[in-house]
Design a protein around this motif. Structure first.
Motif, mmCIF file in Angstrom:
data_model
loop_
_atom_site.group_PDB
_atom_site.id
_atom_site.type_symbol
_atom_site.label_atom_id
_atom_site.label_comp_id
_atom_site.label_asym_id
_atom_site.label_seq_id
_atom_site.Cartn_x
_atom_site.Cartn_y
_atom_site.Cartn_z
ATOM 1 N N ARG A 388 -2.084 3.689 -0.982
ATOM 2 C CA ARG A 388 -1.667 3.318 0.369
ATOM 3 C C ARG A 388 -0.546 2.289 0.296
ATOM 4 O O ARG A 388 -0.471 1.499 -0.629
ATOM 5 N N ASN A 389 0.306 2.351 1.302
ATOM 6 C CA ASN A 389 1.478 1.509 1.347
ATOM 7 C C ASN A 389 1.091 0.142 1.915
ATOM 8 O O ASN A 389 1.280 -0.125 3.085
ATOM 9 N N ALA A 390 0.491 -0.677 1.079
ATOM 10 C CA ALA A 390 -0.060 -1.941 1.566
ATOM 11 C C ALA A 390 -0.190 -2.899 0.401
ATOM 12 O O ALA A 390 -0.184 -2.475 -0.747
ATOM 13 N N ASN A 391 -0.306 -4.186 0.685
ATOM 14 C CA ASN A 391 -0.502 -5.107 -0.429
ATOM 15 C C ASN A 391 -1.730 -5.988 -0.277
ATOM 16 O O ASN A 391 -2.246 -6.497 -1.260
ATOM 17 N N THR A 392 -2.234 -6.154 0.942
ATOM 18 C CA THR A 392 -3.484 -6.905 1.079
ATOM 19 C C THR A 392 -4.645 -5.997 0.728
ATOM 20 O O THR A 392 -5.565 -6.367 0.004
ATOM 21 N N ILE A 393 -4.592 -4.769 1.260
ATOM 22 C CA ILE A 393 -5.630 -3.777 0.998
ATOM 23 C C ILE A 393 -5.108 -2.840 -0.080
ATOM 24 O O ILE A 393 -3.991 -2.343 0.029
ATOM 25 N N ARG A 394 -5.906 -2.608 -1.113
ATOM 26 C CA ARG A 394 -5.449 -1.760 -2.218
ATOM 27 C C ARG A 394 -6.412 -0.598 -2.438
ATOM 28 O O ARG A 394 -7.619 -0.798 -2.575
ATOM 29 N N GLY A 395 -5.857 0.605 -2.482
ATOM 30 C CA GLY A 395 -6.686 1.770 -2.759
ATOM 31 C C GLY A 395 -5.885 3.038 -2.594
ATOM 32 O O GLY A 395 -4.783 3.019 -2.042
ATOM 33 N N PRO A 396 -6.412 4.166 -3.103
ATOM 34 C CA PRO A 396 -5.689 5.437 -2.977
ATOM 35 C C PRO A 396 -5.834 6.022 -1.575
ATOM 36 O O PRO A 396 -6.899 5.892 -0.970
ATOM 37 N N ILE A 397 -4.771 6.651 -1.077
ATOM 38 C CA ILE A 397 -4.959 7.452 0.136
ATOM 39 C C ILE A 397 -5.154 8.917 -0.229
ATOM 40 O O ILE A 397 -5.623 9.700 0.580
ATOM 41 N N ARG A 398 -4.762 9.272 -1.471
ATOM 42 C CA ARG A 398 -5.028 10.631 -1.922
ATOM 43 C C ARG A 398 -5.386 10.594 -3.403
ATOM 44 O O ARG A 398 -4.681 9.989 -4.193
ATOM 45 N N LEU A 399 -6.501 11.210 -3.737
ATOM 46 C CA LEU A 399 -6.963 11.207 -5.128
ATOM 47 C C LEU A 399 -7.434 12.628 -5.465
ATOM 48 O O LEU A 399 -8.611 12.958 -5.331
ATOM 49 N N PRO A 400 -6.474 13.490 -5.877
ATOM 50 C CA PRO A 400 -6.832 14.893 -6.130
ATOM 51 C C PRO A 400 -7.671 15.026 -7.399
ATOM 52 O O PRO A 400 -7.295 14.491 -8.442
#
Ligand code: HEM
Length: 403
Positions: A388-400
């Motif tokens: 995800r396009n973020a820096n406070t929150i970190r994580g995948p938006i897509r994980l195939p």
């Protein structure tokens, strides 16, 4: 204005290699940990270009988060942030308001209540995994990591099933703004989403005033008056909704991502899912925490790490950096689910704002990982992860992945 800010960040980051700016750009999204390591060399407390302070040290983060001379709101009369529907209720308040509102929601997260959610979480995970056909490629985020926390938090709040999807959609838009507003059209979309979410919640409040049920919104509307003041209910419920799913989705995503990056660790988990799922969740929270940073305002003049901090100045506590502090964790960059650290990670913060939903988030992630390891031991990547396009929150938006 927004455009100028973004340009300023790009110049400071790419041209001057200023780490706080780099964290907000692509390098920060791809690998913030390399930037934190560079920042560590500047000492345990460093000034920021905006006239505040930043720390990468586990010890200093923990001190700042626990010290009552710091607050989540600036000194003086408490003002509402109000911008684009981002009033995050007691997360952004100091005592005594913080204490009053936190006390109201705490019972919903007691050990007994959490134990009561277990069967529903297990059932939801099984039902979601049933939908993934054998041999198929699927996106772990949209198949499991995102819908699980949404189902759990809407259930806990008492959102009727028919409305759950709309609550989730508007909540996600508003939650996504924790990292800031990107453009004028983003701001307009946020205002519209807040208005829609507000209307949905108002009708839910009406319903629960008339027909109370066994859920958190019913308990909160019953406390309106003395304990919940006019105007506080909506932001309180919005906080719970957003905190409930914007973070847990990333914990599950980051866990699977790290495990698939380390096939030996995934194999270890699959050999003993019952024993190791909890350890895998804890190590993910340390190694790649969904909330990378928070901060505190100094409420009075004070000295920190030998430096003078003025009232109103912010100390940015980089949780993601603290969790890899070599002073506290040997070989901090190694993902190792058998690690048994003597010091707690700061993924859920520390002190009076320590995450109220922590037992629920862990319950969901542990059950999800255990079920994945039991049912899909051959799980492997099937494409590149998109963050995800973020820096406070970190994580995948897509994980195939492929099962
Ligand atoms: C992996 C999942 C989660 C992570 C990493 C996480 C992280 C955090 C962090 C770091 C804070 C404190 C921020 C600060 O100190 O400034 C916090 C506070 C909070 N979290 Fe969570 N959270 C998660 C899940 C949840 C869930 C599932 C809920 C509710 C259903 C929740 C509700 C809250 C609330 C209400 C607060 C405010 C507490 C206060 O100010 O006293 N969180 N969370």
């Amino acid at each position: 204005m927004l455009y100028r800010q973004r340009l300023g960040t790009a110049v400071a980051g790419y041209w001057r290699r200023e780490p706080m700016a780099l964290l907000r750009l692509r390098p920060g999204r791809d690998d913030p940990y390399a930037i934190y390591d560079r920042m560590r060399r500047a000492g345990t407390l460093a000034p920021t270009p905006l006239g505040n302070w930043v720390t990468t040290s586990h010890r200093v983060c923990n001190v700042v988060l626990r010290d009552r001379r710091f607050g989540a709101a600036p000194p003086g009369p408490q003002a509402r942030s109000g911008g684009a529907g981002q009033d995050l209720s007691f997360l952004e308040m100091n005592p005594p308001d913080h204490t009053r509102l936190r006390r109201l929601v705490q019972p919903a997260f007691s050990p007994r209540q959490i134990a009561g959610y277990r069967p529903r979480v297990e059932h939801t995970v099984e039902a979601l995994l049933d939908r993934v056909a054998a041999g198929n490629r699927f996106d772990l985020v949209s198949a499991l990591a995102a819908p699980l926390p949404i189902a759990v938090i809407t259930d806990l709040l008492g959102v009727p099933d028919a409305n759950a999807e709309r609550f989730a959609r508007y909540g996600a838009l508003i939650g996504g703004a924790i990292d800031g507003v990107r453009s004028m059209s983003h701001a307009a979309r946020l205002r519209a989403a807040s208005a829609e979410l507000g209307a949905l919640f108002e009708s839910l409040f009406e319903l629960r005033r008339r027909e109370p049920a066994d859920d958190l919104v019913s308990a909160l509307v019953a406390a309106e008056g003395d304990q919940v003041k006019p105007g506080e209910l909506l932001s309180l419920c919005t906080l719970l909704l957003i905190a409930g799913f914007e973070t847990t989705v990333n914990l599950i995503g980051n866990a699977v991502n790290a495990l698939l990056d380390h096939p030996d660790q995934w194999a270890a988990l699959c050999a003993a899912p019952e024993d190791l799922a909890e350890r895998a969740v804890e190590e993910t929270l340390r190694f790649d925490p969904p909330v990378q940073r928070t901060g505190r305002f100094a409420l009075e003049p004070l000295e920190l790490e030998g430096k003078p901090v003025q009232p109103g100045q912010i100390v940015v506590t980089l949780i993601g950096a603290a969790n890899r502090d070599p002073e506290v964790y040997p070989e901090p960059d190694r993902f190792d689910i058998s690690r048994a650290p003597s010091v707690d990670h700061l993924a859920f913060s520390s002190g009076i704002h320590y995450c109220v939903g922590q037992p629920l988030a862990k319950l969901e992630a542990v059950i999800a990982l255990r079920a994945l390891a039991e049912r899909m031991p051959r799980l492997r990547r099937a494409g590149a992860v998109k963050r995800r396009n973020a820096n406070t929150i970190r994580g995948p938006i897509r994980l195939p992945v492929r099962r």
